[in-house]
Structures are given as C-alpha cells and as structure tokens.
Design a protein around this motif. Sequence first.
Motif, short mmCIF file in Angstrom:
data_model
loop_
_atom_site.label_atom_id
_atom_site.label_comp_id
_atom_site.label_asym_id
_atom_site.label_seq_id
_atom_site.Cartn_x
_atom_site.Cartn_y
_atom_site.Cartn_z
N VAL A 81 41.40 43.55 46.39
CA VAL A 81 40.93 44.47 45.35
C VAL A 81 39.80 43.79 44.57
N VAL A 82 38.76 44.56 44.25
CA VAL A 82 37.67 44.05 43.42
C VAL A 82 37.53 44.96 42.20
N PHE A 83 37.68 44.37 41.01
CA PHE A 83 37.38 45.08 39.76
C PHE A 83 35.96 44.69 39.38
N MET A 84 35.05 45.67 39.23
CA MET A 84 33.65 45.32 38.98
C MET A 84 33.01 46.21 37.92
N ASP A 85 32.18 45.58 37.12
CA ASP A 85 31.38 46.32 36.14
C ASP A 85 30.32 47.12 36.90
N TYR B 215 48.72 40.43 46.53
CA TYR B 215 47.40 40.95 46.89
C TYR B 215 46.34 40.23 46.05
N LYS B 216 45.23 39.85 46.68
CA LYS B 216 44.22 39.03 46.03
C LYS B 216 43.19 39.89 45.30
N VAL B 217 42.91 39.50 44.04
CA VAL B 217 42.02 40.27 43.18
C VAL B 217 40.79 39.43 42.81
N LEU B 218 39.63 40.09 42.84
CA LEU B 218 38.38 39.49 42.37
C LEU B 218 37.87 40.32 41.19
N ILE B 219 37.53 39.66 40.07
CA ILE B 219 36.99 40.33 38.89
C ILE B 219 35.50 39.99 38.78
N VAL B 220 34.65 41.03 38.67
CA VAL B 220 33.20 40.83 38.62
C VAL B 220 32.64 41.54 37.38
N ASP B 221 32.10 40.76 36.45
CA ASP B 221 31.50 41.32 35.24
C ASP B 221 30.60 40.26 34.64
N ASP B 222 29.44 40.68 34.15
CA ASP B 222 28.53 39.69 33.58
C ASP B 222 28.97 39.23 32.19
#
Length: 508
Positions: free
Chosen positions: A52-56, A3-10
Amino acid sequence: MAYKVLIVDDEEIVCRGLAKFVKWQEYGFSVEGIAYSVDEALALMERTAMDVVFMDIRMPGKTGLDMLQIIQKSYPGVKSVILSGFSEFSYAREAIRYGAVDYLNKPVNLKEVEELLERLGKDFMEERRAQEVRNNRIEGLLLSAVKGYSRLEQEKYQLPILEWWHGLSMELLSRELSEEEILGKKKLLRAKIIAIVPDAYLLDCNVYELFAIIPCKNEAEADHFVDILEQTCQVGLEWSCGISKFKHGIGALREAYEESGKALRYHRASEKRGMIWYKNIETLFSQDLPETQEILRELVGVLANPEERGCAVSQLESALESICAQKMTVMQFQTVCIRCLIELNGLLQGMKGDGIDLHGQLNKMLEKILLCDNYRMTIDCMTGYAAMLVQKLNDTDEVQLGGGVIKEVQLFIRRHYNETITLNMLADQFYLHPNYLSRLFKEKTGKNFVEYMTEVRMEKVKEMLTDPEKKVSDISMMAGYENPRYFSKVFKQFTGMTPSEYREALNR
C-alpha cells in the motif's frame, strides 16, 4: 505477515505523524518506508515490495498523479491511497480514475485511516483467496496435462503463456520422513525456487516429488538457475533432480515431465550427485520403443507381488525376445537393455530391502552386457539380473516391504484427496496389480481403499467447515465431490449430521 506500507508526502510532519500515531500493527500493516518525493518513493519501491502507498496528491516535481500512473503500469498489485485537501477534490477524482483505491482529506483523521486499513485488510484477504483458487485451478489443469490426462486449451482456461522453459523433477531421497516433514521440505523447496524464478510453476506430482516449470530465455539462464539451486536446495543431499531439454509452449508439458522423470530415475540408479540433464543421457532413450515403459511397469508390478514374483524371469525373457524381433543391431538392443536396467533400478529404489545393493549390482550388470557378443547372451544377462532381484526380494521382510508401499499410497491419498482417485490409478502410479494393492492395503490399514479415502476427505471437510466464509457447495468441490447432494449424503453417513448441521453444532 504484515502488509507493507509506504508513506509519500513532502511534509515531514505528515509522514512522521501517520507513521507514529496510526495503529498499523493492530490491522495487520507495517510502515516500511517514508519518502518526501516521488523519485525517492520509486527508488524505495525498487528495493522493497510494497503493498500500500499513501501519497500526497500535490508535491514538488512529480505529483501524486504521476506516481499513480507509474504504479498502475509497473506495480499493478499495489494499492494506492491519495491524501488531498478539500480544494483538490477534482484531483482526487482524477486519481480514482488512475487506480487509487481511496482518498483521505488533509488534515488526516486517524480514525478514518484505521477504518480504511480494516477495509484494505479485508480486500487483501479476498484477493488472496481468489488468487489461491485461481492458482489451484491452474495447477490442477497443468498437472492433468503433465500426467497426460488432458490437453490444454490455453485461451479457454486463461492459462499462462509459456515461451521457453525447462521441466524440473525433484524427489526427496529419504523415505523415512513423516508426512509433516515431507510437506515442510516441499514447502521450503517451493519458496526457494519461487525466490529464484518468481514466475515458475510447481506441481505436486507424487508423494515425494515436485515438478517445476522453469521459464528461461536461453540455456545460459537455465544453467545459472541450476547453479543457484544446487547451492541453496540441498541437491544431492536431500533431493535428487532431473531436468528436461529446452521446451517451447504449453503443449510440451507431458514431454518435459517424461524427460525429467527419466533423468531422475537415472539419477537414482547411478549414484550421481547434483542435477542430471536429460540432454546428457538422451542416447540411452533414443531408441523409439514405446512398449519399453509397459514392460518395466509390468515387471515392477510382478516383482512387488510375492504371489507373482516367480514369473518375473520368464516374463522379462519373453518381452526381450519380442524386442529382438524388431530387427535392431546387437548394440541397439544392448542400449535398450541398459536403459531398462537403469529405469528398473530407479523404480525399485522406493521398495528395496536393506539387503539389496542395487547400485553395486547394476554396475556389474552393465559391464557384463557391454561384453556380450549377441542377443542371446544379452538376454541371459538380463534374466540373470531379474532372478537375482527375485531372490533378494524373497529374502526381504515382506511386512516391511509392503508397509513401505502402503505408507506411500496413504500419503498420496492425503495429498491428492480432492482429485479423482481410483484403485486402478493408484495401482498404475505405484506399479502394482490392482488386486494385490487392494488386498495389501486392507491388510496394512484395516480399511479398504474407498473407506480410507472417504475418511481422509471427511476429516478435511470438517476442518473446512470451521471457516464460516466457505460455502458448503464450495467445500464439496474442494473435497473432490462434484455432486453436492452425494457429498451431503456421504458426510451424514460419516458423522450423523449434514454439513450445515455440523457447522451449526460448532457454533453453539
């Protein structure tokens, strides 16, 4: 497939830390992208489908809440996980309302991430199984409508809304393939068509054939699809194809299937390569004679049966004379005859012997018919052609001929074991008399049709019982048995154990 994951955080350190130290692969996930802003993340999602997106939750410019709303609207299948500090709990609670599946407090605990991944993996698996059940149900309903067995109630069964679309029948040219090869080629074709048209529906209609429902806004879009398909799917080399006219609504399924089927049979009979559009051959089928298909069905059944084959000529002559009585012009009658020949040759392709040059004989006969001046001469041409087929088929090795038909019947049963299959339905499907099919099946396999189908179903059931997640009652339905008690009785007769006892024995 991970499963493809995207991590978003500044904060770069957060992104790099999550990507590097979490054991993603052990739980079936893979980090496919890192973004430091919402705009950058959305640009990545346009190029790569994420799961899945992990985001701040708090970032400069657009916030995590902004991105959640966009994901909820534009990417409803994506699961979102919020990263937040303790002081931002109210934001996290709001994020849950916008569709986030969970939130993690910062600084992130790696063990908590991995526990979450384990839960998400199970969720994905459950959703996939539920979607497979739904897809199988929809395909079953659509196939039933395509074959003319039922009429669909769109709202009742929550069926897809079909606006404008074409029907596409595709059939493998080779009859020498193993079951595994057939399944492999069908699977590859499905994947290629879905890659071109993601909202297409593909139905397994026959041993060698697939029927596709191809949504398209206009004819130009349909032409573009056909161009791509011809370039990527070995059309003319591995597959013969027929495509229906432009259709609107789910009620036109049967009509589209019949049109694309006629185009497909024309393709087989004419040696043409590439796609055959029904709209280009429609004049051959414009004469409204519903009994023509019945004439062909009976004729093919007689030709296939060596005990009845001698009656083929007289049977065809009587049928054509009855058509003449309907007061059509000679030209109209000849059009009907040409249509019959093309369809007959298409239907005979699967049972012909090596010594029968159907293409060459057809071309000669079409020329003769067009030179006829009256009904009688045309009928004589047609009966002469039938007499030639009888002689050629009599000279063909009946063992090889019958074996080819029974191989197709066996493949059909193995592919459609979970459906209601009767001897009469198989006889209708393969243009054979039920009594002849029953005797031929017993001769070639050593079993009668019911014994063989039960054996196939029970082997599939034993495979399904190895999965502890599947309920016995569900397996009963998946194997084609609506009555669980009868299913258990048949299984015990076949194995000596009930389904539950068999499953327990597997786990000892």
